[in-house]
Design a protein around this motif. Structure first.
Motif, PDB file in Angstrom:
ATOM      1  N   ASP A 116     -13.249  42.436  32.592  1.00 11.76           N
ATOM      2  CA  ASP A 116     -12.226  42.182  31.577  1.00 11.76           C
ATOM      3  C   ASP A 116     -12.833  41.409  30.408  1.00 11.76           C
ATOM      4  O   ASP A 116     -13.688  40.533  30.600  1.00 11.76           O
ATOM      5  N   ILE A 117     -12.368  41.725  29.226  1.00 15.86           N
ATOM      6  CA  ILE A 117     -12.789  41.017  28.020  1.00 15.86           C
ATOM      7  C   ILE A 117     -11.706  40.024  27.628  1.00 15.86           C
ATOM      8  O   ILE A 117     -10.505  40.321  27.711  1.00 15.86           O
ATOM      9  N   GLY A 118     -12.105  38.844  27.213  1.00 17.88           N
ATOM     10  CA  GLY A 118     -11.132  37.855  26.778  1.00 17.88           C
ATOM     11  C   GLY A 118     -11.801  36.746  25.991  1.00 17.88           C
ATOM     12  O   GLY A 118     -13.007  36.768  25.731  1.00 17.88           O
ATOM     13  N   TYR A 119     -10.996  35.754  25.635  1.00 21.70           N
ATOM     14  CA  TYR A 119     -11.515  34.602  24.891  1.00 21.70           C
ATOM     15  C   TYR A 119     -10.585  33.413  25.105  1.00 21.70           C
ATOM     16  O   TYR A 119      -9.405  33.573  25.455  1.00 21.70           O
ATOM     17  N   TYR A 120     -11.140  32.235  24.900  1.00 14.17           N
ATOM     18  CA  TYR A 120     -10.336  31.022  24.873  1.00 14.17           C
ATOM     19  C   TYR A 120      -9.978  30.721  23.426  1.00 14.17           C
ATOM     20  O   TYR A 120     -10.835  30.795  22.533  1.00 14.17           O
ATOM     21  N   ASP A 121      -8.712  30.379  23.203  1.00 13.52           N
ATOM     22  CA  ASP A 121      -8.324  30.020  21.832  1.00 13.52           C
ATOM     23  C   ASP A 121      -8.725  28.576  21.538  1.00 13.52           C
ATOM     24  O   ASP A 121      -9.378  27.906  22.349  1.00 13.52           O
ATOM     25  N   ALA A 122      -8.336  28.080  20.364  1.00 17.61           N
ATOM     26  CA  ALA A 122      -8.742  26.733  19.951  1.00 17.61           C
ATOM     27  C   ALA A 122      -8.197  25.650  20.884  1.00 17.61           C
ATOM     28  O   ALA A 122      -8.752  24.549  20.972  1.00 17.61           O
ATOM     29  N   ASP A 123      -7.091  25.967  21.600  1.00 23.25           N
ATOM     30  CA  ASP A 123      -6.505  25.020  22.543  1.00 23.25           C
ATOM     31  C   ASP A 123      -7.094  25.133  23.940  1.00 23.25           C
ATOM     32  O   ASP A 123      -6.669  24.424  24.852  1.00 23.25           O
ATOM     33  N   GLY A 124      -8.035  26.056  24.115  1.00 24.06           N
ATOM     34  CA  GLY A 124      -8.634  26.236  25.430  1.00 24.06           C
ATOM     35  C   GLY A 124      -7.809  27.083  26.370  1.00 24.06           C
ATOM     36  O   GLY A 124      -7.984  27.008  27.595  1.00 24.06           O
ATOM     37  N   GLU A 125      -6.916  27.919  25.820  1.00 23.15           N
ATOM     38  CA  GLU A 125      -6.102  28.796  26.647  1.00 23.15           C
ATOM     39  C   GLU A 125      -6.635  30.226  26.558  1.00 23.15           C
ATOM     40  O   GLU A 125      -7.104  30.682  25.510  1.00 23.15           O
ATOM     41  N   LEU A 126      -6.522  30.950  27.670  1.00 25.68           N
ATOM     42  CA  LEU A 126      -7.173  32.247  27.819  1.00 25.68           C
ATOM     43  C   LEU A 126      -6.307  33.382  27.296  1.00 25.68           C
ATOM     44  O   LEU A 126      -5.089  33.426  27.542  1.00 25.68           O
ATOM     45  N   PHE A 127      -6.942  34.299  26.593  1.00 27.66           N
ATOM     46  CA  PHE A 127      -6.320  35.557  26.192  1.00 27.66           C
ATOM     47  C   PHE A 127      -7.192  36.696  26.725  1.00 27.66           C
ATOM     48  O   PHE A 127      -8.421  36.634  26.622  1.00 27.66           O
ATOM     49  N   VAL A 128      -6.566  37.710  27.297  1.00 30.63           N
ATOM     50  CA  VAL A 128      -7.285  38.877  27.782  1.00 30.63           C
ATOM     51  C   VAL A 128      -7.158  39.981  26.737  1.00 30.63           C
ATOM     52  O   VAL A 128      -6.047  40.380  26.374  1.00 30.63           O
ATOM     53  N   SER A 129      -8.290  40.455  26.257  1.00 31.09           N
ATOM     54  CA  SER A 129      -8.299  41.452  25.178  1.00 31.09           C
ATOM     55  C   SER A 129      -8.289  42.881  25.693  1.00 31.09           C
ATOM     56  O   SER A 129      -7.923  43.795  24.975  1.00 31.09           O
ATOM     57  N   GLY A 130      -8.725  43.090  26.916  1.00 33.66           N
ATOM     58  CA  GLY A 130      -8.797  44.439  27.459  1.00 33.66           C
ATOM     59  C   GLY A 130      -9.942  44.565  28.440  1.00 33.66           C
ATOM     60  O   GLY A 130     -10.491  43.578  28.925  1.00 33.66           O
ATOM     61  N   ARG A 131     -10.303  45.785  28.739  1.00 31.75           N
ATOM     62  CA  ARG A 131     -11.401  46.061  29.642  1.00 31.75           C
ATOM     63  C   ARG A 131     -12.671  46.325  28.853  1.00 31.75           C
ATOM     64  O   ARG A 131     -12.637  46.808  27.727  1.00 31.75           O
ATOM     65  N   VAL A 132     -13.797  46.000  29.473  1.00 36.36           N
ATOM     66  CA  VAL A 132     -15.082  46.308  28.844  1.00 36.36           C
ATOM     67  C   VAL A 132     -15.136  47.787  28.500  1.00 36.36           C
ATOM     68  O   VAL A 132     -15.578  48.186  27.420  1.00 36.36           O
ATOM     69  N   ASP A 133     -14.620  48.621  29.399  1.00 33.85           N
ATOM     70  CA  ASP A 133     -14.654  50.069  29.180  1.00 33.85           C
ATOM     71  C   ASP A 133     -13.682  50.521  28.089  1.00 33.85           C
ATOM     72  O   ASP A 133     -13.818  51.631  27.565  1.00 33.85           O
ATOM     73  N   ASP A 134     -12.666  49.688  27.776  1.00 32.63           N
ATOM     74  CA  ASP A 134     -11.682  50.064  26.762  1.00 32.63           C
ATOM     75  C   ASP A 134     -12.052  49.580  25.364  1.00 32.63           C
ATOM     76  O   ASP A 134     -11.393  49.952  24.386  1.00 32.63           O
ATOM     77  N   MET A 135     -13.038  48.715  25.258  1.00 30.99           N
ATOM     78  CA  MET A 135     -13.410  48.171  23.958  1.00 30.99           C
ATOM     79  C   MET A 135     -13.787  49.303  23.003  1.00 30.99           C
ATOM     80  O   MET A 135     -14.549  50.203  23.347  1.00 30.99           O
ATOM     81  N   ILE A 136     -13.221  49.251  21.792  1.00 36.98           N
ATOM     82  CA  ILE A 136     -13.508  50.247  20.772  1.00 36.98           C
ATOM     83  C   ILE A 136     -14.620  49.710  19.871  1.00 36.98           C
ATOM     84  O   ILE A 136     -14.508  48.599  19.340  1.00 36.98           O
ATOM     85  N   ILE A 137     -15.674  50.481  19.733  1.00 35.46           N
ATOM     86  CA  ILE A 137     -16.754  50.108  18.810  1.00 35.46           C
ATOM     87  C   ILE A 137     -16.720  51.098  17.655  1.00 35.46           C
ATOM     88  O   ILE A 137     -17.075  52.269  17.806  1.00 35.46           O
ATOM     89  N   SER A 138     -16.250  50.636  16.518  1.00 34.53           N
ATOM     90  CA  SER A 138     -16.059  51.504  15.357  1.00 34.53           C
ATOM     91  C   SER A 138     -16.822  50.921  14.176  1.00 34.53           C
ATOM     92  O   SER A 138     -16.580  49.781  13.767  1.00 34.53           O
ATOM     93  N   GLY A 139     -17.761  51.683  13.656  1.00 34.42           N
ATOM     94  CA  GLY A 139     -18.562  51.210  12.536  1.00 34.42           C
ATOM     95  C   GLY A 139     -19.331  49.951  12.858  1.00 34.42           C
ATOM     96  O   GLY A 139     -19.588  49.125  11.984  1.00 34.42           O
ATOM     97  N   GLY A 140     -19.706  49.779  14.135  1.00 26.76           N
ATOM     98  CA  GLY A 140     -20.461  48.604  14.550  1.00 26.76           C
ATOM     99  C   GLY A 140     -19.611  47.399  14.884  1.00 26.76           C
ATOM    100  O   GLY A 140     -20.144  46.367  15.310  1.00 26.76           O
ATOM    101  N   TRP A 146     -17.846  57.203  12.539  1.00 23.98           N
ATOM    102  CA  TRP A 146     -17.612  55.823  12.937  1.00 23.98           C
ATOM    103  C   TRP A 146     -18.053  55.516  14.367  1.00 23.98           C
ATOM    104  O   TRP A 146     -18.057  54.363  14.776  1.00 23.98           O
ATOM    105  N   GLY A 147     -18.391  56.527  15.129  1.00 24.77           N
ATOM    106  CA  GLY A 147     -18.654  56.322  16.555  1.00 24.77           C
ATOM    107  C   GLY A 147     -17.360  56.503  17.325  1.00 24.77           C
ATOM    108  O   GLY A 147     -17.226  57.386  18.160  1.00 24.77           O
ATOM    109  N   HIS A 148     -16.407  55.647  17.024  1.00 26.67           N
ATOM    110  CA  HIS A 148     -15.038  55.794  17.521  1.00 26.67           C
ATOM    111  C   HIS A 148     -14.095  55.440  16.379  1.00 26.67           C
ATOM    112  O   HIS A 148     -14.388  54.541  15.589  1.00 26.67           O
TER     113      HIS A 148
END
Length: 517
Positions: A387-411, A442-444
């Protein structure tokens, strides 16, 4: 720690006359259900099941499946549930992989089981019509019961879930009694469940959400209101008539309930606690649910079959998409994409892969018969979730999606979830899923698949996106209007089917113009 068989006995001893199970045609107290469970356990034992054996269960969410689950916990037998929609080759594979000694099935999967040759080589028990040669579930009910003691220990394997991976064969996830009990205790604590809660038991018992609902009710002398499969009208009827106090569902089922014409007239006032997991919830649906239920507690769980709850927030309404912080029994990190080093952490607001420590009380110990998967996912006592995610400025987790679902468009790395959250707020949008479709330049390219609830076209949605703070490079370059979004049996949107063109188009729509600029 107690094993799960002893956990159920504890509830029987503590509150024998409390309502434990409501199902079609049945209302059972803990004492009454325990008598049935002991008989089923005795019947399974008489058919040759030994401590540590696997039982493959392919059934809808009926009371018989819940009963088999508890009978296995008493015997120290490993319940191994499968999706009742499984195809014959999937059933055959899981029978072989688990080395199951018995298969228990119902009429919902009759055609698939009929085509599985291996069924003839093992014991089979049918709930319903069944196939020639199968024993009847009714015979288990009249078997000599086992005594009122558990044969299991906390170190025994309680169940093995099979992951519904998007590629390759499913992976068996064995979980010990102590893993399952720890997860159930945490579920009670994190959802603030009180003694005597009543939950709608509709999440399938081949999925960790369904199992968690079943086990957590036993810990608090609660009632499991069983639904074989989700039907919106029946769900609303049960919520009202059975005084359901908490719901733990995937976002899709909430969406379907709110959209049903009977919802406004249904009394949902006794539902005070909402929980969801399994997929992100759009901000629009979050707001609709909050307005409709005004819950005292609104919980977002982030987890998996391998590590049940990894992160949790008890106020999902505060930040749409936020999973909160690490759960009671878990440690989490976000590491750089592509890295296999658990120490390679990213800064707040930077996306990476989410990993969970394997010393947590709920964490599994490795996949069955899959050293390749263990080598890829289990590194230095950390589970790499994919799973892809990040911690925001408050240190709380957000899940962005799956590694396999990540869209790479124009780099650029583009998360579908961010875009879906924005588009879902348009008043004409019912549901939306975003995916990357191969593009020569664009790649995707970013494509939004939209189910509408009112008239809207691509140009209007494009202008809407331009009016928000959505970065221009994330803006969809194409809109595809669909009659429905393809989903898994537990409500997860299947982006791979959208990309492959496996959907029903909304034929009332005109082609999307060029939105490249």
């Amino acid at each position: 720690m107690l094993d799960l068989g002893s956990t159920f006995i504890q509830s029987v001893e503590r509150n024998p006359h409390a309502p434990a199970l409501v199902a079609e045609g049945k209302r059972l107290t803990y004492a009454q259900w325990f008598d049935i469970i002991k008989a089923v356990a005795g019947g399974l034992e008489q058919r040759g099941l030994l401590h540590g054996d696997h039982v493959l269960v392919v059934m809808q969410n009926r009371w018989e499946m819940a009963t088999v689950h508890w009978a296995c916990q008493l015997l120290g037998v490993i319940v191994t549930p499968l999706n009742w929609r499984a195809k014959p080759d999937e059933i055959e594979y899981c029978l072989t992989d688990s080395e199951a000694k018995i298969i228990i099935y119902d009429d919902s999967c009759l055609d698939a089981v009929r085509e599985v040759g291996k069924v003839a080589d093992i014991g089979a028990v049918a709930v319903g019509e069944g196939l020639p040669g199968s024993h009847r579930f009714e015979d288990l009910l009249i078997a000599t019961p086992i005594d009122g003691f558990s044969r299991a220990t906390a170190e025994d394997v309680s169940l093995m879930l099979y992951t519904s991976g998007t590629t390759g064969k499913p992976k068996g996830v064995p979980r010990r009694h102590r893993h399952e009990r720890a997860a159930a205790l945490a579920h009670v604590a994190q959802n603030l469940y009180a003694c005597g809660e009543r939950t709608l038991g509709v999440m399938p018992l081949y999925h960790t959400m369904g199992v968690r609902s079943l086990l957590s009710m036993a810990l608090i002398d609660g009632c499991f209101v069983c639904m074989p499969r989700f039907d919106v009208e029946q769900a609303l009827t049960l919520i009202e008539s059975e005084g359901v106090t908490n719901l733990y569902l995937v976002p899709t089922l909430y969406h379907d309930m709110l959209s049903h014409p009977r919802f406004p007239e249904t009394d949902v006032s006794r539902v005070r606690k909402l929980g969801f997991a399994g997929a992100p919830m759009s901000e629009a649906l979050l707001r609709r649910l909050d307005n409709a239920f005004s819950p005292d507690l609104f919980v977002n769980h982030y987890g998996s079959s391998e590590v049940y709850t990894m992160a949790i927030t008890q106020n999902a309404r505060a930040k749409a998409g936020c999973c909160g912080r690490a759960a009671i029994n878990c440690r989490l990190r976000v590491v750089k994409l592509g890295s296999s080093n658990p120490a390679d952490r990213v800064e707040n607001m930077q996306e990476g892969q989410i990993i969970a420590h394997l010393d947590g009380d709920e964490a599994f110990e490795g996949y069955r018969n899959r050293p390749d998967a263990n080598e890829k996912s289990l590194i230095d006592r950390w589970y790499f979730t994919g799973d892809i995610g990040y911690y925001d400025a408050d240190g709380e987790l957000f899940v962005s999606g799956r590694v396999d679902d990540m869209i790479i468009s124009g780099g650029e790395n583009i998360s579908p979830v961010d875009i879906e959250s924005v588009i879902s707020l348009h008043p004409a949008v019912d549901e939306v899923a975003v995916a990357g479709v191969e593009d020569e330049r664009w790649g995707h390219r970013v494509v939004a698949f939209v189910k509408r609830k009112a008239s809207v076209n691509a140009e209007e949605l494009d202008q809407y996106c331009r009016s928000t703070d959505l970065a221009n490079f994330k803006r969809p370059r194409e809109y595809v209007f669909v009659a429905a979004l393809p989903k898994s049996p537990v409500g997860k949107i299947l982006r791979r089917k959208l990309v492959a063109g496996e959907y029903d188009p909304d034929t009332s729509c005109e082609p999307t113009p060029d939105l490249a600029n």
